[in-house]
Design an enzyme around this catalytic site. Structure first.
Site, PDB file in Angstrom:
ATOM      1  N   CYS A  42      45.152   9.051  68.384  1.00 49.73           N
ATOM      2  CA  CYS A  42      43.814   9.401  67.907  1.00 49.73           C
ATOM      3  C   CYS A  42      43.183   8.190  67.227  1.00 49.73           C
ATOM      4  O   CYS A  42      43.880   7.235  66.851  1.00 49.73           O
ATOM      5  CB  CYS A  42      43.930  10.564  66.920  1.00 49.73           C
ATOM      6  SG  CYS A  42      42.436  10.969  66.018  1.00 49.73           S
ATOM      7  N   THR A  44      42.132   8.059  64.284  1.00 51.63           N
ATOM      8  CA  THR A  44      42.723   7.945  62.945  1.00 51.63           C
ATOM      9  C   THR A  44      43.997   7.107  62.983  1.00 51.63           C
ATOM     10  O   THR A  44      44.259   6.302  62.080  1.00 51.63           O
ATOM     11  CB  THR A  44      43.032   9.347  62.390  1.00 51.63           C
ATOM     12  OG1 THR A  44      41.820  10.090  62.294  1.00 51.63           O
ATOM     13  CG2 THR A  44      43.678   9.261  61.008  1.00 51.63           C
ATOM     14  N   HIS A  47      43.130   3.484  63.013  1.00 47.30           N
ATOM     15  CA  HIS A  47      42.782   3.017  61.661  1.00 47.30           C
ATOM     16  C   HIS A  47      44.046   2.733  60.846  1.00 47.30           C
ATOM     17  O   HIS A  47      44.134   1.718  60.137  1.00 47.30           O
ATOM     18  CB  HIS A  47      41.930   4.065  60.940  1.00 47.30           C
ATOM     19  CG  HIS A  47      40.550   4.223  61.473  1.00 47.30           C
ATOM     20  ND1 HIS A  47      39.651   3.187  61.518  1.00 47.30           N
ATOM     21  CD2 HIS A  47      39.904   5.300  61.987  1.00 47.30           C
ATOM     22  CE1 HIS A  47      38.505   3.616  62.031  1.00 47.30           C
ATOM     23  NE2 HIS A  47      38.647   4.896  62.333  1.00 47.30           N
ATOM     24  N   CYS A  97      46.077  25.275  51.938  1.00 49.88           N
ATOM     25  CA  CYS A  97      46.889  25.730  50.804  1.00 49.88           C
ATOM     26  C   CYS A  97      47.082  27.241  50.822  1.00 49.88           C
ATOM     27  O   CYS A  97      48.066  27.755  50.291  1.00 49.88           O
ATOM     28  CB  CYS A  97      46.245  25.299  49.480  1.00 49.88           C
ATOM     29  SG  CYS A  97      44.727  26.202  49.037  1.00 49.88           S
ATOM     30  N   ILE A 179      36.657  12.261  72.340  1.00 48.42           N
ATOM     31  CA  ILE A 179      36.087  13.560  71.985  1.00 48.42           C
ATOM     32  C   ILE A 179      34.684  13.696  72.560  1.00 48.42           C
ATOM     33  O   ILE A 179      34.290  14.780  73.021  1.00 48.42           O
ATOM     34  CB  ILE A 179      36.117  13.774  70.458  1.00 48.42           C
ATOM     35  CG1 ILE A 179      37.568  13.772  69.962  1.00 48.42           C
ATOM     36  CG2 ILE A 179      35.439  15.090  70.077  1.00 48.42           C
ATOM     37  CD1 ILE A 179      37.724  13.803  68.461  1.00 48.42           C
ATOM     38  N   ARG A 204      34.618   4.190  79.712  1.00 53.51           N
ATOM     39  CA  ARG A 204      34.548   5.557  79.205  1.00 53.51           C
ATOM     40  C   ARG A 204      33.293   6.283  79.692  1.00 53.51           C
ATOM     41  O   ARG A 204      33.316   7.506  79.865  1.00 53.51           O
ATOM     42  CB  ARG A 204      34.637   5.531  77.684  1.00 53.51           C
ATOM     43  CG  ARG A 204      36.071   5.226  77.231  1.00 53.51           C
ATOM     44  CD  ARG A 204      36.253   5.220  75.751  1.00 53.51           C
ATOM     45  NE  ARG A 204      37.677   5.254  75.402  1.00 53.51           N
ATOM     46  CZ  ARG A 204      38.125   5.133  74.170  1.00 53.51           C
ATOM     47  NH1 ARG A 204      37.274   4.955  73.157  1.00 53.51           N
ATOM     48  NH2 ARG A 204      39.424   5.169  73.924  1.00 53.51           N
ATOM     49  N   GLY A 267      30.661  12.647  64.211  1.00 58.21           N
ATOM     50  CA  GLY A 267      31.136  11.286  64.014  1.00 58.21           C
ATOM     51  C   GLY A 267      31.118  10.888  62.547  1.00 58.21           C
ATOM     52  O   GLY A 267      30.200  11.250  61.806  1.00 58.21           O
ATOM     53  N   ILE A 291      30.472  19.396  61.433  1.00 59.83           N
ATOM     54  CA  ILE A 291      31.724  19.849  62.024  1.00 59.83           C
ATOM     55  C   ILE A 291      32.888  19.055  61.447  1.00 59.83           C
ATOM     56  O   ILE A 291      32.899  17.824  61.483  1.00 59.83           O
ATOM     57  CB  ILE A 291      31.704  19.676  63.563  1.00 59.83           C
ATOM     58  CG1 ILE A 291      30.592  20.509  64.191  1.00 59.83           C
ATOM     59  CG2 ILE A 291      33.071  20.028  64.154  1.00 59.83           C
ATOM     60  CD1 ILE A 291      30.776  22.003  64.057  1.00 59.83           C
TER      61      ILE A 291
END
Length: 348
Positions: A42, A44, A47, A97, A179, A204, A267, A291
């Site tokens: 992903c 993330t 990063h 939680c 995505i 892409r 984004g 979102i």
């Protein structure tokens, strides 16, 4: 089952990652232990691998990262009630939680005390991962491991598109990351009558073409707002899906959505951005929909129904597979100036 496993670990602060041997995690009473069959990379994870300012402020090495996966349950905790050994599962990566206002009123995905798998606790770039039962999504056993492993980001796209009520409406998708690519297919499957895809990575954009959008715009060659004005004869689109996090795309999207239209903000900008709230939003009567993640767990049922229906084939988006220990090679592809990959799957 062995007592140790291979994993990709952010062992210390700084760029890169290490392939290490670590103990197999022992599931707690409410967790299950999953043998990972496929795990996908992903943004993330990029990063974290590159160790940018966000990851330097959030990640606490040593930690196994990665959060998108599919696998087979091999052990369950003593209090697990609904998941069994042998089940094929993926996982909702937002770990709630269970006790805050949001969790108790149907909004677990934005829990006040949210933790994220592979960000706030050890993740799935490993041969095994322990996850809470509540986050386990049981998959149909016929679903290929690699497809099952990308349901989490596909869920982001499904959540964006479904909230925008695209059936019978025109849609512009800003951003050609995976995505955004998924969103092109989902928008078409959900009945959008006109789909405009905008991005700046030729490879892409070609992936987006696999879902038969009405228009594909390379914003390096044609300004986005100008292209949409021409396509819609100055009317604008009913829905904008902003999937890139680019400040320029944010402004172009607000300029391109018609008065009274819907702007879906997904984004994540790399820094705070400024907008003219009056001119860009209020006077146009735009509805902004933010979102974060996926609805727990309605979005997952939508994803399963969509894949099971045959109306969406996401196989073209998965362009590469590597063994787990070739993480550096996979990341070099995704860090290239011109990206020539969609989703990359790692096989432990």
């Amino acid at each position: 089952m062995a007592n140790v496993m291979r994993a990709i670990q952010k062992s210390k602060a700084g760029a890169g990652a290490a392939v290490v041997e670590v103990p197999v995690p022992a599931p707690t009473s409410h967790q299950v232990l999953v043998r990972v069959r496929a795990t996908s990379i992903c943004g993330t994870d990029i990063h974290i691998y590159n160790w940018d300012p966000w990851s330097a402020g959030r990640i606490r090495p040593p930690m196994i990262f990665g959060h998108e996966f599919s696998g087979e349950v091999v052990e369950v905790g003593s209090q697990v009630e609904h998941i069994s050994v042998g089940d094929h599962v993926s996982a909702e990566t937002h770990i709630p939680c269970g006790g805050c206002f949001q969790c108790r009123t149907g909004d677990m995905h934005i829990c006040q005390n949210l933790e994220i798998l592979g960000v706030d606790r050890d993740g799935c770039f490993a041969e095994y991962v322990a996850v809470p039962e509540i986050c386990c999504i049981r998959n149909d056993r016929s679903l290929p491991w690699e497809i099952a492993s990308v349901q989490e980001p596909l869920g982001n796209a499904v959540y964006c598109v479904s909230e925008a009520r695209v059936a019978g409406r025109s849609v512009a998708i800003f951003g050609d990351g995976p995505i955004g690519v998924f969103a092109a297919g989902v928008a078409r499957a959900y009945g959008a009558t006109s789909v405009i895809c905008l991005g700046m990575q030729p490879y892409r954009l070609d992936l987006m073409r696999r879902f038969s959008p009405d228009h594909v715009v390379d914003v390096r060659k044609t300004p986005a707002a100008e292209a949409i004005r021409e396509i819609t004869r100055g009317e604008g689109v009913d829905v904008v899906l902003e999937m890139s996090g680019s400040e320029a795309a944010l402004h172009d999207g607000l300029a391109s959505v018609k008065r009274g239209g819907d702007f879906v903000a997904f984004g994540i900008p790399s820094k705070p951005v400024s907008i003219d709230l009056a001119e860009e939003v209020i006077f146009k009567g735009i509805r902004i929909i933010a979102i974060n993640g996926r609805r727990m767990f309605g979005t997952w049922y939508e994803v399963a129904n969509l894949l099971g229906s045959g109306r969406l084939d996401i196989r073209p988006v998965i362009t590469h597979e590597f063994p787990l220990d070739r993480i550096d090679e996979a990341m070099s592809i995704l860090n290239a100036r011109e990206i020539r990959a969609g989703k990359i799957v790692l096989r432990p």
